[in-house]
Design an enzyme around this catalytic site. Structure first.
Site, PDB file in Angstrom:
ATOM      1  N   THR A   7      31.617  32.283   6.518  1.00 32.24           N
ATOM      2  CA  THR A   7      31.931  30.903   6.900  1.00 32.24           C
ATOM      3  C   THR A   7      32.426  30.820   8.341  1.00 32.24           C
ATOM      4  O   THR A   7      32.980  31.793   8.872  1.00 32.24           O
ATOM      5  CB  THR A   7      33.025  30.366   5.946  1.00 32.24           C
ATOM      6  OG1 THR A   7      33.562  29.155   6.466  1.00 32.24           O
ATOM      7  CG2 THR A   7      34.193  31.346   5.816  1.00 32.24           C
ATOM      8  N   ASP A   8      32.290  29.634   8.936  1.00 30.54           N
ATOM      9  CA  ASP A   8      32.841  29.413  10.281  1.00 30.54           C
ATOM     10  C   ASP A   8      34.367  29.301  10.248  1.00 30.54           C
ATOM     11  O   ASP A   8      35.019  29.355  11.290  1.00 30.54           O
ATOM     12  CB  ASP A   8      32.236  28.163  10.925  1.00 30.54           C
ATOM     13  CG  ASP A   8      32.510  26.872  10.159  1.00 30.54           C
ATOM     14  OD1 ASP A   8      33.060  26.931   9.033  1.00 30.54           O
ATOM     15  OD2 ASP A   8      32.171  25.783  10.683  1.00 30.54           O
ATOM     16  N   GLU A   9      34.938  29.164   9.036  1.00 32.72           N
ATOM     17  CA  GLU A   9      36.393  28.946   8.960  1.00 32.72           C
ATOM     18  C   GLU A   9      37.186  30.174   9.403  1.00 32.72           C
ATOM     19  O   GLU A   9      38.383  30.086   9.668  1.00 32.72           O
ATOM     20  CB  GLU A   9      36.791  28.499   7.546  1.00 32.72           C
ATOM     21  CG  GLU A   9      36.006  27.260   7.130  1.00 32.72           C
ATOM     22  CD  GLU A   9      36.570  26.502   5.933  1.00 32.72           C
ATOM     23  OE1 GLU A   9      37.759  26.611   5.650  1.00 32.72           O
ATOM     24  OE2 GLU A   9      35.775  25.778   5.303  1.00 32.72           O
TER      25      GLU A   9
ATOM     26  N   TYR B 207      41.815  31.032   2.040  1.00 34.89           N
ATOM     27  CA  TYR B 207      40.364  31.200   1.885  1.00 34.89           C
ATOM     28  C   TYR B 207      39.775  31.844   3.138  1.00 34.89           C
ATOM     29  O   TYR B 207      39.072  32.861   3.076  1.00 34.89           O
ATOM     30  CB  TYR B 207      39.701  29.830   1.630  1.00 34.89           C
ATOM     31  CG  TYR B 207      38.197  29.849   1.836  1.00 34.89           C
ATOM     32  CD1 TYR B 207      37.365  30.615   1.023  1.00 34.89           C
ATOM     33  CD2 TYR B 207      37.599  29.085   2.856  1.00 34.89           C
ATOM     34  CE1 TYR B 207      35.982  30.640   1.222  1.00 34.89           C
ATOM     35  CE2 TYR B 207      36.226  29.098   3.050  1.00 34.89           C
ATOM     36  CZ  TYR B 207      35.422  29.893   2.234  1.00 34.89           C
ATOM     37  OH  TYR B 207      34.060  29.915   2.430  1.00 34.89           O
TER      38      TYR B 207
ATOM     39  N   LYS C 176      37.987  35.562   3.634  1.00 37.09           N
ATOM     40  CA  LYS C 176      36.607  35.730   4.116  1.00 37.09           C
ATOM     41  C   LYS C 176      36.600  36.573   5.404  1.00 37.09           C
ATOM     42  O   LYS C 176      35.709  37.402   5.609  1.00 37.09           O
ATOM     43  CB  LYS C 176      35.945  34.365   4.372  1.00 37.09           C
ATOM     44  CG  LYS C 176      35.640  33.553   3.118  1.00 37.09           C
ATOM     45  CD  LYS C 176      34.643  34.208   2.177  1.00 37.09           C
ATOM     46  CE  LYS C 176      33.233  34.250   2.730  1.00 37.09           C
ATOM     47  NZ  LYS C 176      32.268  34.717   1.673  1.00 37.09           N
TER      48      LYS C 176
ATOM     49  N   GLY D 227      48.246  22.746   6.710  1.00 40.83           N
ATOM     50  CA  GLY D 227      47.517  23.627   7.641  1.00 40.83           C
ATOM     51  C   GLY D 227      46.078  23.204   7.861  1.00 40.83           C
ATOM     52  O   GLY D 227      45.240  24.031   8.215  1.00 40.83           O
TER      53      GLY D 227
HETATM   54  P1  NAD Z   1      30.651  28.295  -5.087  1.00 42.17           P
HETATM   55  O1  NAD Z   1      32.134  28.322  -5.332  1.00 42.17           O
HETATM   56  O2  NAD Z   1      29.882  27.089  -5.402  1.00 42.17           O
HETATM   57  O3  NAD Z   1      29.967  29.516  -5.876  1.00 42.17           O
HETATM   58  C1  NAD Z   1      30.527  30.784  -5.960  1.00 42.17           C
HETATM   59  C2  NAD Z   1      29.813  31.551  -7.060  1.00 42.17           C
HETATM   60  O4  NAD Z   1      30.360  32.880  -7.108  1.00 42.17           O
HETATM   61  C3  NAD Z   1      30.016  30.949  -8.454  1.00 42.17           C
HETATM   62  O5  NAD Z   1      28.793  30.901  -9.150  1.00 42.17           O
HETATM   63  C4  NAD Z   1      30.986  31.897  -9.124  1.00 42.17           C
HETATM   64  O6  NAD Z   1      30.823  31.964 -10.538  1.00 42.17           O
HETATM   65  C5  NAD Z   1      30.633  33.217  -8.458  1.00 42.17           C
HETATM   66  N1  NAD Z   1      31.747  34.173  -8.473  1.00 42.17           N
HETATM   67  C6  NAD Z   1      33.037  33.927  -8.132  1.00 42.17           C
HETATM   68  N2  NAD Z   1      33.762  35.057  -8.289  1.00 42.17           N
HETATM   69  C7  NAD Z   1      32.902  36.020  -8.709  1.00 42.17           C
HETATM   70  C8  NAD Z   1      33.044  37.388  -9.010  1.00 42.17           C
HETATM   71  N3  NAD Z   1      34.235  37.993  -8.930  1.00 42.17           N
HETATM   72  N4  NAD Z   1      31.959  38.090  -9.394  1.00 42.17           N
HETATM   73  C9  NAD Z   1      30.738  37.478  -9.499  1.00 42.17           C
HETATM   74  N5  NAD Z   1      30.544  36.174  -9.230  1.00 42.17           N
HETATM   75  C10 NAD Z   1      31.625  35.462  -8.836  1.00 42.17           C
HETATM   76  O7  NAD Z   1      30.507  28.725  -3.559  1.00 42.17           O
HETATM   77  P2  NAD Z   1      29.399  28.265  -2.498  1.00 42.17           P
HETATM   78  O8  NAD Z   1      29.852  27.011  -1.867  1.00 42.17           O
HETATM   79  O9  NAD Z   1      28.082  28.371  -3.095  1.00 42.17           O
HETATM   80  O10 NAD Z   1      29.579  29.430  -1.411  1.00 42.17           O
HETATM   81  C11 NAD Z   1      28.808  30.633  -1.495  1.00 42.17           C
HETATM   82  C12 NAD Z   1      29.177  31.539  -0.336  1.00 42.17           C
HETATM   83  O11 NAD Z   1      28.899  30.869   0.892  1.00 42.17           O
HETATM   84  C13 NAD Z   1      30.649  31.925  -0.301  1.00 42.17           C
HETATM   85  O12 NAD Z   1      30.739  33.276   0.082  1.00 42.17           O
HETATM   86  C14 NAD Z   1      31.238  31.017   0.770  1.00 42.17           C
HETATM   87  O13 NAD Z   1      32.341  31.618   1.392  1.00 42.17           O
HETATM   88  C15 NAD Z   1      30.061  30.872   1.709  1.00 42.17           C
HETATM   89  N6  NAD Z   1      30.013  29.611   2.494  1.00 42.17           N
HETATM   90  C16 NAD Z   1      30.131  28.402   1.858  1.00 42.17           C
HETATM   91  C17 NAD Z   1      30.047  27.230   2.611  1.00 42.17           C
HETATM   92  C18 NAD Z   1      30.126  25.858   1.951  1.00 42.17           C
HETATM   93  O14 NAD Z   1      30.166  24.854   2.664  1.00 42.17           O
HETATM   94  N7  NAD Z   1      30.129  25.761   0.626  1.00 42.17           N
HETATM   95  C19 NAD Z   1      29.860  27.298   3.998  1.00 42.17           C
HETATM   96  C20 NAD Z   1      29.745  28.559   4.605  1.00 42.17           C
HETATM   97  C21 NAD Z   1      29.820  29.711   3.842  1.00 42.17           C
HETATM   98  P1  TYD Z   2      35.849  20.428   1.819  1.00 45.05           P
HETATM   99  O1  TYD Z   2      34.618  19.834   1.253  1.00 45.05           O
HETATM  100  O2  TYD Z   2      36.924  20.871   0.863  1.00 45.05           O
HETATM  101  O3  TYD Z   2      35.408  21.629   2.763  1.00 45.05           O
HETATM  102  P2  TYD Z   2      36.292  22.528   3.816  1.00 45.05           P
HETATM  103  O4  TYD Z   2      37.722  22.378   3.522  1.00 45.05           O
HETATM  104  O5  TYD Z   2      35.797  23.905   3.494  1.00 45.05           O
HETATM  105  O6  TYD Z   2      35.934  22.057   5.184  1.00 45.05           O
HETATM  106  O7  TYD Z   2      36.488  19.386   2.802  1.00 45.05           O
HETATM  107  C1  TYD Z   2      35.780  18.897   3.926  1.00 45.05           C
HETATM  108  C2  TYD Z   2      36.717  18.019   4.719  1.00 45.05           C
HETATM  109  O8  TYD Z   2      37.014  16.860   3.940  1.00 45.05           O
HETATM  110  C3  TYD Z   2      38.068  18.692   5.010  1.00 45.05           C
HETATM  111  O9  TYD Z   2      38.489  18.265   6.301  1.00 45.05           O
HETATM  112  C4  TYD Z   2      38.986  18.135   3.946  1.00 45.05           C
HETATM  113  C5  TYD Z   2      38.441  16.733   3.725  1.00 45.05           C
HETATM  114  N1  TYD Z   2      38.588  16.156   2.348  1.00 45.05           N
HETATM  115  C6  TYD Z   2      39.090  14.865   2.198  1.00 45.05           C
HETATM  116  O10 TYD Z   2      39.455  14.173   3.175  1.00 45.05           O
HETATM  117  N2  TYD Z   2      39.180  14.351   0.921  1.00 45.05           N
HETATM  118  C7  TYD Z   2      38.807  15.056  -0.177  1.00 45.05           C
HETATM  119  O11 TYD Z   2      38.938  14.538  -1.318  1.00 45.05           O
HETATM  120  C8  TYD Z   2      38.288  16.380  -0.004  1.00 45.05           C
HETATM  121  C9  TYD Z   2      37.859  17.207  -1.183  1.00 45.05           C
HETATM  122  C10 TYD Z   2      38.196  16.894   1.300  1.00 45.05           C
END
Ligand code: NAD
Ligand code: TYD
Length: 363
Positions: free
Chosen positions: A135-137, A161, A165, A295
């Site tokens: 992630t970019d975070e 988180y 990561k 934060g």
């Molecule tokens: P998600 O929470 O929707 O899915 C995570 C999946 O991992 C789930 O199916 C869960 O059951 C599985 N999981 C969790 N713990 C596990 C374990 N110990 N063993 C096996 N499986 C396990 O997450 P996502 O949004 O699909 O994100 C996927 C990846 O992409 C993550 O690594 C996240 O950090 C990265 N990512 C997400 C975003 C975003 O915007 N969602 C952006 C950039 C990077």
């Molecule tokens: P989120 O979807 O949780 O992603 P991330 O925290 O990984 O960026 O949140 C996106 C942005 O939206 C973040 O700045 C938090 C804000 N947010 C709200 O304002 N209201 C909400 O109910 C949620 C879930 C997030």
């Protein structure tokens, strides 16, 4: 990429990647290892194209023997590692699970891969790849005039988180430098699209706006994220895992950086058009400011020039087209939604998160 171990492939991005890869590469055979936490959902894998090339295995990435046997028995040549705890708000209320899965789980996966690929030499190292999805975070937060995150930006994670990561990224990198493991890493911005669990911003707003519930904005709503449609992310991961330079990191972004408030207003406008409702329109009136996230990072932005220059990847969806597709997907998939929302874990998260936020919106 022939025998592919996808971890976390029942989650949001992982399941989109499974759909993407089965469509894109008719030779790929997928082994999908997922622990089915609250975020994992087998319904995300319904209707897969050419489903006999996909096998689901329920299991934890922290289970060394299970992962090792899978790598060995199936002669896995590619690992695409998605599995993680992924929600910043949950990492604030309970950071331990984030270290367990994101740090210890990734370490365990790396150990299993080292064992089978480096020590046992099951396959030549030139023929294997470990791709880590991040992630970019990890880069922290940007001031308004700061340049966007590049691959050289120092890590500065602010949430549990992001810290977990960041630790996993460092481990993956170290396995390349120490053991010669052929790795690539991608650091991507916020994703949205089909199958996103409805506790992240975009699905929360779509569902509440449809049902005439308050639209919760944390703090002043001026935070900025760089939004990317999930299928674009899947295409970028596939490209990096197959053509990216071993040992390298690539940043991936959507080139679109609205404030949270702007994106919420866009969702309202699209829904007003697709589902006009005399009582609710304009849905912007439902916007409600709630207590901020501790934060809370103010601004993310991705400098995507490296992946564009080296691999020719740029996003194909704009925010306007991607949002419209996403909203239409939620409108068309009410059964999927009902299945997710009937789960106790989902209901208690929504109740606890928003109850404590509504209590003191101005803090
Ligand atoms: P998600 O929470 O929707 O899915 C995570 C999946 O991992 C789930 O199916 C869960 O059951 C599985 N999981 C969790 N713990 C596990 C374990 N110990 N063993 C096996 N499986 C396990 O997450 P996502 O949004 O699909 O994100 C996927 C990846 O992409 C993550 O690594 C996240 O950090 C990265 N990512 C997400 C975003 C975003 O915007 N969602 C952006 C950039 C990077
Ligand atoms: P989120 O979807 O949780 O992603 P991330 O925290 O990984 O960026 O949140 C996106 C942005 O939206 C973040 O700045 C938090 C804000 N947010 C709200 O304002 N209201 C909400 O109910 C949620 C879930 C997030």
């Amino acid at each position: 990429m022939r025998k592919v171990l996808v971890t976390g492939g029942a989650g949001f991005i992982g399941s989109n990647f499974v759909h993407y890869l089965l469509n894109k590469d008719s030779h790929a055979q997928i082994f999908n290892l997922d622990a089915l936490t609250y975020a994992g959902n087998l319904a995300n894998l319904a209707g897969l194209p050419d489903a006999q090339r996909h096998q689901f295995i329920e299991g934890d990435i922290a289970d060394f023997d299970k992962v090792k046997e899978l790598l060995r028995q199936q002669a896995i040549d590619t690992v695409i590692h998605f599995a993680a705890e992924s929600h910043v708000d949950r990492s604030i209320s309970g950071p331990t699970a984030f270290v367990q899965t994101n740090v210890n789980g990734t370490l365990n996966l790396l150990e299993a891969v080292r064992h089978v690929w480096v020590n046992e030499k099951l396959l030549p190292l030139e023929a294997v790849r470990f791709h880590h999805v991040s992630t970019d975070e990890v880069y922290g937060t940007l001031a308004p005039d700061d340049p966007a995150f590049a691959e050289t930006t120092p890590y500065s994670p602010n949430s549990p988180y992001a810290a977990s990561k960041a630790a996993s990224d460092h481990l993956v990198r170290a396995y390349h430098h120490t053991y010669g493991l052929p790795i690539t890493i991608t650091n991507c911005s916020n994703n949205y699209g089909p199958y996103q669990f409805p506790e992240k911003l975009i699905p929360v707003i779509v569902l509440n706006a449809l049902e005439g519930k308050p639209l919760p904005i944390y703090g002043d709503g001026q935070q900025i994220r760089d939004w990317l449609y999930v299928e674009d992310h899947c295409a970028a991961i596939h490209l990096v895992a197959t053509q990216g330079q071993v040992g390298e990191t690539y940043n991936i972004g959507g080139n679109t950086q609205p404030t949270n408030l702007e994106i919420v207003k866009q969702i309202c406008a699209i829904l007003d058009e697709l589902r006009p409702d005399a009582q609710l329109t304009p849905r912007e009136q439902l916007i409600t400011y709630v207590k901020d996230r501790p934060g809370h990072d103010r601004r993310y932005a991705i400098d995507g020039r490296k992946i564009a220059r080296e691999l020719g990847w740029t996003p194909s969806e704009s925010l306007a087209t991607g949002l419209r597709k996403t909203i239409q997907w939620y409108l068309d998939n009410s059964e999927w939604l009902a299945g997710v929302r009937q789960k106790q874990e989902y209901q208690s998260w929504v109740k606890n998160n928003y109850q404590q936020r509504a209590a003191s919106p101005s803090e």
